[in-house]
Design a protein around this motif. Sequence first.
Motif, PDB file in Angstrom:
ATOM      1  N   THR A 182      49.105  41.026  30.704  1.00 53.51           N
ATOM      2  CA  THR A 182      48.430  42.155  30.363  1.00 53.51           C
ATOM      3  C   THR A 182      49.254  43.009  29.434  1.00 53.51           C
ATOM      4  N   ASP A 187      45.037  42.559  25.235  1.00 53.51           N
ATOM      5  CA  ASP A 187      43.880  43.452  25.436  1.00 53.51           C
ATOM      6  C   ASP A 187      43.037  43.465  24.300  1.00 53.51           C
ATOM      7  N   SER A 201      34.216  45.517  30.805  1.00 55.74           N
ATOM      8  CA  SER A 201      35.192  45.952  30.875  1.00 55.74           C
ATOM      9  C   SER A 201      36.446  44.818  30.342  1.00 55.74           C
ATOM     10  N   GLU A 203      38.943  44.289  31.971  1.00 56.50           N
ATOM     11  CA  GLU A 203      39.478  43.681  33.465  1.00 56.50           C
ATOM     12  C   GLU A 203      38.614  42.462  33.754  1.00 56.50           C
ATOM     13  N   GLU A 204      37.317  42.721  33.268  1.00 54.52           N
ATOM     14  CA  GLU A 204      36.277  41.616  33.537  1.00 54.52           C
ATOM     15  C   GLU A 204      36.509  40.286  32.707  1.00 54.52           C
ATOM     16  N   TYR A 206      39.703  39.701  31.688  1.00 54.07           N
ATOM     17  CA  TYR A 206      40.916  39.012  32.249  1.00 54.07           C
ATOM     18  C   TYR A 206      40.532  37.957  33.280  1.00 54.07           C
ATOM     19  N   ARG A 217      44.699  35.509  38.252  1.00 50.36           N
ATOM     20  CA  ARG A 217      45.067  36.658  37.668  1.00 50.36           C
ATOM     21  C   ARG A 217      46.133  36.773  36.713  1.00 50.36           C
ATOM     22  N   THR A 220      51.916  40.500  35.115  1.00 46.66           N
ATOM     23  CA  THR A 220      52.208  41.790  34.132  1.00 46.66           C
ATOM     24  C   THR A 220      53.402  41.710  33.412  1.00 46.66           C
TER      25      THR A 220
END
Length: 262
Positions: A182, A187, A201, A203-204, A206, A217, A220
């Motif tokens: 991330t 992004d 979004s 997030e969706e 990812y 997931r 980070t």
Amino acid sequence: MRFSGKTAIITGGGTGIGAAVARQIHLDGGNVVLVGRRLEPLQAVAAETGATVLPADAADTASMKAAVTAVVEKFGSIDILVANAGGHGVGPTISMSDDTWEQAVRLNLNTAFVSARECLPHLITSRGNIVVLASIAGLFAGPDAAGYVTMKHACIGLAKSLARDYGRQGVRTNSVCPGWVTTAMADEQMQVLVEKHGLNSIEEAYALVTKDVPLGRPATPEEVSHAVCFLASAEAAMINGAILTVDGGASTVDLPTLAFAN
């Protein structure tokens, strides 16, 4: 304080994984030197960590020589090189321009090669080490990314060559291959999927790209930095020429069996 008294150069240290590595080495007592072409993000990380900022192009020999000289003059040695600078080189091969290809070579491979070459004499003296940030794109091929995929494969080859050639002189070199992380760069790629699939979004997006990853997931930047700092530390004293994947298990998945999954 595993890096107490050690000096680390991080290329592309102003954002994402490079910035996370800078923070972790600082927390572990090391001297951090940030090398990059964009001054503002380097300064932002330096404000958090007290790092030394050296605006330089890691792919340019003269620029990197000057940076290395400045580091040695200030700290007396170089103990760690994190060759993190990279990115770009996407698009179909059939329509990829020479400029895009050359940019992929310069930003991914040349940055690692030139920074390693210029740091090596000092790393030999300090019996230091190099961590090359590659990618699971250096192990497999994603769609329409021939420049990036090819250069990340090459980065792993460079790391193996350095491990082979300079291990007897006390210099370890290892590769870290993240999957999706991330970062601001990722992004941007997620935004492409948002628009393509009508998602709500980033997030969706990812969630979509990690739906077949065993951990389900993305990583980070801090999680990747822990792997980098482990390899750069004395705890990894017998690890040389390794490829450490930080991908949530993505590289363990057998693609032809996905049809059998629930």
